[in-house]
Write a protein that holds these residues in place. Structure first.
Motif, mmCIF file in Angstrom:
data_model
loop_
_atom_site.group_PDB
_atom_site.id
_atom_site.type_symbol
_atom_site.label_atom_id
_atom_site.label_comp_id
_atom_site.label_asym_id
_atom_site.label_seq_id
_atom_site.Cartn_x
_atom_site.Cartn_y
_atom_site.Cartn_z
ATOM 1 N N GLN A 166 -7.384 -5.648 1.124
ATOM 2 C CA GLN A 166 -8.268 -4.662 1.617
ATOM 3 C C GLN A 166 -7.940 -3.948 2.784
ATOM 4 O O GLN A 166 -7.078 -2.791 3.421
ATOM 5 N N LYS A 167 -6.897 -4.879 3.866
ATOM 6 C CA LYS A 167 -6.547 -4.661 5.089
ATOM 7 C C LYS A 167 -5.199 -3.365 4.016
ATOM 8 O O LYS A 167 -4.556 -2.374 5.220
ATOM 9 N N GLN A 168 -3.916 -3.991 2.971
ATOM 10 C CA GLN A 168 -2.985 -3.242 2.523
ATOM 11 C C GLN A 168 -3.254 -1.776 1.694
ATOM 12 O O GLN A 168 -2.094 -0.850 2.660
ATOM 13 N N TRP A 169 -4.701 -2.126 2.321
ATOM 14 C CA TRP A 169 -4.614 -0.759 0.934
ATOM 15 C C TRP A 169 -5.376 0.162 2.495
ATOM 16 O O TRP A 169 -4.727 1.887 2.077
ATOM 17 N N LEU A 170 -5.503 -0.180 3.568
ATOM 18 C CA LEU A 170 -6.293 0.590 4.673
ATOM 19 C C LEU A 170 -5.251 1.307 5.344
ATOM 20 O O LEU A 170 -4.300 2.229 5.690
ATOM 21 N N GLU A 171 -3.669 0.017 4.946
ATOM 22 C CA GLU A 171 -2.368 0.932 5.900
ATOM 23 C C GLU A 171 -1.829 1.790 4.997
ATOM 24 O O GLU A 171 -1.202 2.307 5.259
#
Length: 262
Positions: A166-171
């Motif tokens: 999810q952090k990767q998607w947020l970035e």
């Protein structure tokens, strides 16, 4: 409200069809050639996968594109307008090239919504920022990005509590908020679960044609999922070893020998 999420390459002359063109680029470090007369181009709206063994020159190539490293010789152009070798990292980012590194770098103490708001392309001077109020169009854009990156419903959650994927998607969403015309993704599924990897493939396939994207990746299953309709470029010793459709690249004896194994 339906938003057009595509990035229009305004200010970038792409009459020749390519948004990025590297011509005979060489980068030498103390006599070692990290790139050796590398030539490749990325078309407007193309999703290009770059693969190759460690030390093939993938990171150095991305460093040249973003201005972190200057080519020893050769040229790098963003459209026909911008000579990347003559620009600073800031100027290149402002011109419309966005890069995501392997490790996600989000503001963990801020919410998902705030991360996207902070990344928005807007006047970042202190006074305008302090007194800024989002317009309905800006709020709609953040909402559209939230849905696109699979984080709708998580907007009030602190980013530090998100899973790695999810952090990767947020970035990626933060990159999209900056309205880049070319997106560089460095191993976007490293450390992801199988389910997160599959959803990331879905996300990039949705972006195909709307954005110009370069993906550097080692996960061949993931590459196969996102490269079905496009080219794969194989780098080896700083040069293009092979290029073409995924099936052709995988069957190339040279690629098998230096990268895929038998």
């Amino acid at each position: 409200m339906s938003l057009d999420m595509s990035i229009k390459p305004e200010g970038v002359d792409t009459r020749h069809g390519a948004i990025l063109y590297l011509d005979d680029v060489t980068v030498s470090f103390d006599g070692f050639r990290a790139l050796n007369k590398l030539t490749l181009d990325i078309s407007v709206g193309e999703l290009r996968c770059i693969i190759g063994p460690n030390g093939a020159g993938k990171t150095t190539m991305m460093d040249v594109i973003t201005g972190k490293t200057r080519p020893t010789s050769g040229s790098a152009f963003f459209g026909q307008t911008f000579d990347l070798a003559r620009m600073t990292e800031y100027e290149i980012a402002h011109a419309g090239i966005g890069r995501k590194f392997q490790r996600p770098t989000v503001f963990e103490q801020h919410t998902v919504f705030e991360n996207l708001e902070l990344a928005m392309k807007m006047d970042k001077r202190v006074r305008p920022t302090l007194f800024a109020r989002l317009s309905s169009e800006q709020e709609d854009r953040i909402g559209a990005i939230l849905r696109l990156i699979r984080l709708h419903g998580h907007e009030d959650r602190p980013a530090g509590l998100l899973s790695h994927g999810q952090k990767q998607w947020l970035e990626i969403g933060m990159l999209l908020m900056q309205e880049p015309q070319l997106i560089l993704l460095d191993e976007p599924v490293a450390g992801m679960s199988d389910a997160e990897t599959a959803r990331t493939a879905e996300l990039l396939n949705e972006l195909r044609g709307k954005h110009s994207i370069m993906v550097v990746e080692h996960d061949m299953g993931f590459v196969a999922e996102i490269a079905q309709q496009g080219k794969v470029t194989v780098l080896h010793e700083g040069s293009v070893l092979a290029e073409g459709r995924m099936d052709d690249v995988q069957a190339d004896d040279r690629v098998i020998e230096v990268y895929l194994g038998r």
